[in-house]
Structure formats: C-alpha cells, structure tokens
Design an enzyme around this catalytic site. Structure first.
Site, PDB file in Angstrom:
ATOM      1  N   ASP A  16       0.832  -1.214   0.000  1.00  7.45           N
ATOM      2  CA  ASP A  16       0.000   0.000   0.000  1.00  7.45           C
ATOM      3  C   ASP A  16       0.864   1.260   0.000  1.00  7.45           C
ATOM      4  OD1 ASP A  16      -2.306   1.482  -0.009  1.00  7.45           O
ATOM      5  OD2 ASP A  16      -2.792   1.163   2.097  1.00  7.45           O
ATOM      6  N   HIS A  33       3.227   2.971  -8.932  1.00  3.91           N
ATOM      7  CA  HIS A  33       3.059   1.547  -9.238  1.00  3.91           C
ATOM      8  C   HIS A  33       4.326   1.007  -9.916  1.00  3.91           C
ATOM      9  CE1 HIS A  33      -0.982   1.875  -7.906  1.00  3.91           C
ATOM     10  NE2 HIS A  33      -1.458   2.510  -8.959  1.00  3.91           N
ATOM     11  N   SER A  61      -7.114  -6.023  -5.826  1.00  6.71           N
ATOM     12  CA  SER A  61      -8.270  -6.551  -5.086  1.00  6.71           C
ATOM     13  C   SER A  61      -9.518  -6.481  -5.965  1.00  6.71           C
ATOM     14  CB  SER A  61      -8.485  -5.738  -3.805  1.00  6.71           C
ATOM     15  OG  SER A  61      -9.066  -4.494  -4.126  1.00  6.71           O
ATOM     16  N   LEU A 127      11.046 -20.798  -3.670  1.00  4.09           N
ATOM     17  CA  LEU A 127      10.053 -19.883  -3.097  1.00  4.09           C
ATOM     18  C   LEU A 127       8.780 -19.960  -3.928  1.00  4.09           C
ATOM     19  CD1 LEU A 127       9.367 -17.292  -1.280  1.00  4.09           C
ATOM     20  CD2 LEU A 127      10.226 -15.939  -3.194  1.00  4.09           C
TER      21      LEU A 127
HETATM   22  C1  FPP Z   1      -1.742   0.052  -3.535  1.00  4.49           C
HETATM   23  O1  FPP Z   1      -1.293   1.379  -3.562  1.00  4.49           O
HETATM   24  C2  FPP Z   1      -1.191  -0.712  -4.655  1.00  4.49           C
HETATM   25  C3  FPP Z   1      -1.919  -1.306  -5.651  1.00  4.49           C
HETATM   26  C4  FPP Z   1      -3.383  -1.272  -5.719  1.00  4.49           C
HETATM   27  C5  FPP Z   1      -1.270  -2.002  -6.768  1.00  4.49           C
HETATM   28  C6  FPP Z   1      -0.066  -2.796  -6.422  1.00  4.49           C
HETATM   29  C7  FPP Z   1       0.672  -3.075  -7.656  1.00  4.49           C
HETATM   30  C8  FPP Z   1       2.009  -3.055  -7.805  1.00  4.49           C
HETATM   31  C9  FPP Z   1       2.961  -2.839  -6.721  1.00  4.49           C
HETATM   32  C10 FPP Z   1       2.613  -3.224  -9.154  1.00  4.49           C
HETATM   33  C11 FPP Z   1       2.300  -4.489  -9.890  1.00  4.49           C
HETATM   34  C12 FPP Z   1       2.534  -5.745  -9.141  1.00  4.49           C
HETATM   35  C13 FPP Z   1       3.053  -6.889  -9.640  1.00  4.49           C
HETATM   36  C14 FPP Z   1       2.935  -8.113  -8.812  1.00  4.49           C
HETATM   37  C15 FPP Z   1       3.774  -6.972 -10.931  1.00  4.49           C
HETATM   38  P1  FPP Z   1      -2.367   2.545  -3.756  1.00  4.49           P
HETATM   39  O2  FPP Z   1      -2.451   2.836  -5.198  1.00  4.49           O
HETATM   40  O3  FPP Z   1      -3.647   2.142  -3.110  1.00  4.49           O
HETATM   41  O4  FPP Z   1      -1.683   3.708  -2.990  1.00  4.49           O
HETATM   42  P2  FPP Z   1      -2.415   4.848  -2.140  1.00  4.49           P
HETATM   43  O5  FPP Z   1      -3.121   4.174  -1.000  1.00  4.49           O
HETATM   44  O6  FPP Z   1      -1.280   5.698  -1.683  1.00  4.49           O
HETATM   45  O7  FPP Z   1      -3.351   5.549  -3.069  1.00  4.49           O
END
Ligand code: FPP
Length: 236
Positions: A16, A33, A61, A127
């Site tokens: 997050d 991201h 999600s 892993l």
């Molecule tokens: C949450 O941060 C993150 C996500 C919803 C996406 C996670 C994805 C990645 C790290 C990249 C792709 C992953 C793989 C496995 C290749 P947020 O956007 O909710 O951040 P915020 O709460 O600060 O808005």
C-alpha cells in the site's frame, strides 16, 4: 508453520502507498506503481535469501476494479509487462508463481499472461510467490461455500462432514499454508478483505513506509520484528 530460526514460512504483504508516494514527489500515481514493481523484485530476493518459503502479494483486489479505468488499464498493462520482463529471472531463482483470485473478469491478454507465468515457473522449488490478483477474501469464502453447498446438494457430502478443514480445502489457498506474518505498508492498520480466514493466527506488522520505499532492508527489518514475537495460538 515456521522454520526453527524464527523465519516465517509464509509472509503475506498488502502493498500500500504507491499513489501517496508518487503524489508526495509531485509524480503521477502510475509512477508509484512502477516503482512498486521494483519493491516486488527486491522483496522476492529478500524472501528467498532469508529462507521464506511462501510470499503472497496483494496485487489487485476485487474492489480495485472501481478505480478510474485509466488506472485499472495501467495496472493491467504493468502486470503484463512485468510478467514478460521478470519471468526469466524468476525461473533462474527457482521461484514458482501461483495466482489466487477470480480469473473470469480479465481480458484474454491478461489471462494468457497469468497462465504463462504459472506454467513457465511451475518447477520452481525455492520460493512460492502467490499473487492475489482480482482477489478478495469474502469473494473467496463465498465461492468456497457455494462449492461445498453444491456437493451437499448432490449427495457427494453430508452436512455433518463439514469441518474447518473442508472450508480450508475449498479456498483458492487450499495448497498453501496459512500466513505466519502479514505486513501492510503505508501505516494503514487493516486487512481490507485479504486472507481473512487464513489470517487467524498470523502476526501483523504495519510499518509506515510506503510500498515503493519497501526494499530489501525494510523486508529484513520486518523479519527482525517477527522474530521478537511470541506466538501462543490461544494457549499459555
Ligand atoms: C496500492 O497502492 C497498490 C496497488 C493497488 C497495486 C499494487 C501493484 C504493484 C505494486 C505493481 C504491480 C505488481 C506486480 C505483482 C507486478 P495505492 O495505489 O492504493 O496507494 P495509495 O493508498 O497511496 O493511493
């Protein structure tokens, strides 16, 4: 479920803070991201180096479909690109990738990338990287309940046969041990529909670090926190 030197067998992470990290630096959310993918790479390395056997990452999600379409598309594109770029290293490092979550709502392109990464890495023994993608715990439990109910309706199983194990074995995580340690970055202290059944005895850790800054040192620090925890499983 843990190694003798207090290394957790299974670490699960709610990644997050990508958007906030980007905004704090005057960048677009998407850049958070992108940097987040680097943290994924680093945490895989750190997990493997420390002898963690399962690493689960909450990548998308079921609720994330509600984000602006541009961000959803960007995340899907980033996922496909990362799969293509990272698969050779994952194979080399002995990392097996498995996906948990629904598969029926992705485009054919995304679904074919999911299939590709799972089959290309299937022999990995060091892993298991579990990617929770279009995943939510309530959705998973609902699917499990439906499958158990249909077995009862068809006479394959009786109501008296249903026990905790029946539910555990009906979840996407049927072949994966429960997480020992759940980390959520960015200082938010909630599970947000992540592994609710499986988290029953997990230790939790909520560092304030944003996901793009969560690199190998942060992962090592988290394992030190875990090593100090005393797990009693409801006993004395
Ligand atoms: C949450 O941060 C993150 C996500 C919803 C996406 C996670 C994805 C990645 C790290 C990249 C792709 C992953 C793989 C496995 C290749 P947020 O956007 O909710 O951040 P915020 O709460 O600060 O808005």
């Amino acid at each position: 479920m843990e190694n003798s030197n207090r290394i957790p067998t299974h670490v699960a992470i709610i990644m997050d803070g990508n958007g906030r990290w980007a905004k704090s630096l005057g960048k677009e959310r998407y850049e958070g991201h992108i940097e987040g993918v680097d943290s994924v790479r680093e945490c895989i390395k750190a997990a493997r180096r420390n002898g963690v056997k399962y690493l689960t990452l909450y990548a998308f999600s079921t609720e994330n479909w509600g984000r602006p379409i541009e961000e959803v598309n960007a995340l899907m594109e980033l996922f496909c690109k990362s799969v293509m770029a990272e698969t050779p290293q994952l194979v080399e490092q002995g990392v097996r990738v498995v996906m948990i979550g629904r598969r029926d709502r992705f485009s054919d392109k995304v679904r074919s990338h999911l299939d590709k990464i799972e089959s290309a890495t299937a022999a990995g023994e060091h892993l298991t990287l579990v990617l929770a993608f279009d995943y939510s715990s309530r959705d998973e439990i609902t699917t499990a309940v439906k499958s158990i109910a249909s077995k009862v309706a068809s006479g394959e199983m009786s109501v008296d046969d249903i026990c905790e194990q029946t539910i555990t074995r009906s979840l996407y995580t049927a072949d994966i041990p429960d997480p020992d340690f759940i980390i959520r970055t960015s200082g938010e202290c909630r599970l947000s529909n992540f592994l609710l059944w499986q988290a029953s005895y997990a230790e939790m850790y909520f560092p304030t670090t944003m996901w793009p800054d969560f690199k190998q040192e942060e992962f090592d620090k988290a394992l030190e926190v875990y090593a100090q925890r005393e797990r009693r499983y409801g006993k004395l």
